[in-house]
Design a protein around this motif. Structure first.
Motif, PDB file in Angstrom:
ATOM      1  N   ALA A  11       3.490   5.664   1.276  1.00  0.00           N
ATOM      2  CA  ALA A  11       3.801   6.775   0.386  1.00  0.00           C
ATOM      3  C   ALA A  11       3.931   6.279  -1.051  1.00  0.00           C
ATOM      4  CB  ALA A  11       5.079   7.463   0.830  1.00  0.00           C
ATOM      5  N   GLY A  12       2.985   6.637  -1.877  1.00  0.00           N
ATOM      6  CA  GLY A  12       3.062   6.321  -3.293  1.00  0.00           C
ATOM      7  C   GLY A  12       2.606   4.954  -3.720  1.00  0.00           C
ATOM      8  N   GLN A  47       6.889  13.611  -0.683  1.00  0.00           N
ATOM      9  CA  GLN A  47       5.610  12.955  -0.963  1.00  0.00           C
ATOM     10  C   GLN A  47       4.485  13.977  -1.051  1.00  0.00           C
ATOM     11  OE1 GLN A  47       4.901   9.907  -1.894  1.00  0.00           O
ATOM     12  NE2 GLN A  47       2.702  10.180  -1.849  1.00  0.00           N
ATOM     13  N   GLY A  51       4.226  13.415  -4.693  1.00  0.00           N
ATOM     14  CA  GLY A  51       3.584  12.105  -4.697  1.00  0.00           C
ATOM     15  C   GLY A  51       2.086  12.205  -4.932  1.00  0.00           C
TER      16      GLY A  51
END
Length: 134
Positions: free
Chosen positions: A113-114, A84, A88
């Protein structure tokens, strides 16, 4: 968002604040849905924005190197959170979108995350994302 897409037709192109077209910014399946009826204006919607990966050329190279026995990166896997961090969305990108959503009247409910999850009324989504009922 899928429930929203099932009841509303999402235009294939929407526009950024400066009027620039944003192409490919919704699930392709949304193009084939047909509206069953109009949503009530205050219908609550739970939505999610998923961010595209960045540094994709570096990611592609890393994946090749991790499978190449001649590479010093052969079978050197990334540690938790490193993917990430390297590929990311950045914290500043996530914060900028979260701030924009809040400014549009949505409530950001989760940041992972994301992706960002957020809530708002159907009329907010129609206005903000140029979604139109058929």
């Amino acid at each position: 968002m899928i429930g929203f897409a099932a009841t509303c037709y999402l235009e294939g192109i929407s526009y950024a604040a400066d009027g620039s077209p944003l192409v490919g910014n919704h699930p392709g399946e949304a193009d084939t849905y047909r509206a069953l009826s109009d949503l009530e204006a205050n219908t609550p919607l739970a939505m999610e924005i998923r961010f595209a990966l960045r540094n994709t050329k570096a990611l592609d190279k890393l994946l090749v190197d991790q499978q190449n026995p001649a590479s010093p990166k052969y079978h050197k896997w990334l540690k938790t959170g490193e993917f990430q961090k390297r590929f990311g969305a950045s914290d500043s990108q996530m914060s900028a979108v979260a701030d924009w959503l809040t400014g549009e009247g949505f409530t950001v409910t989760n940041r992972s995350a994301g992706s960002l999850q957020f809530n708002g009324a159907a009329t907010q989504a129609e206005r903000t994302f140029s979604a139109v009922s058929r």
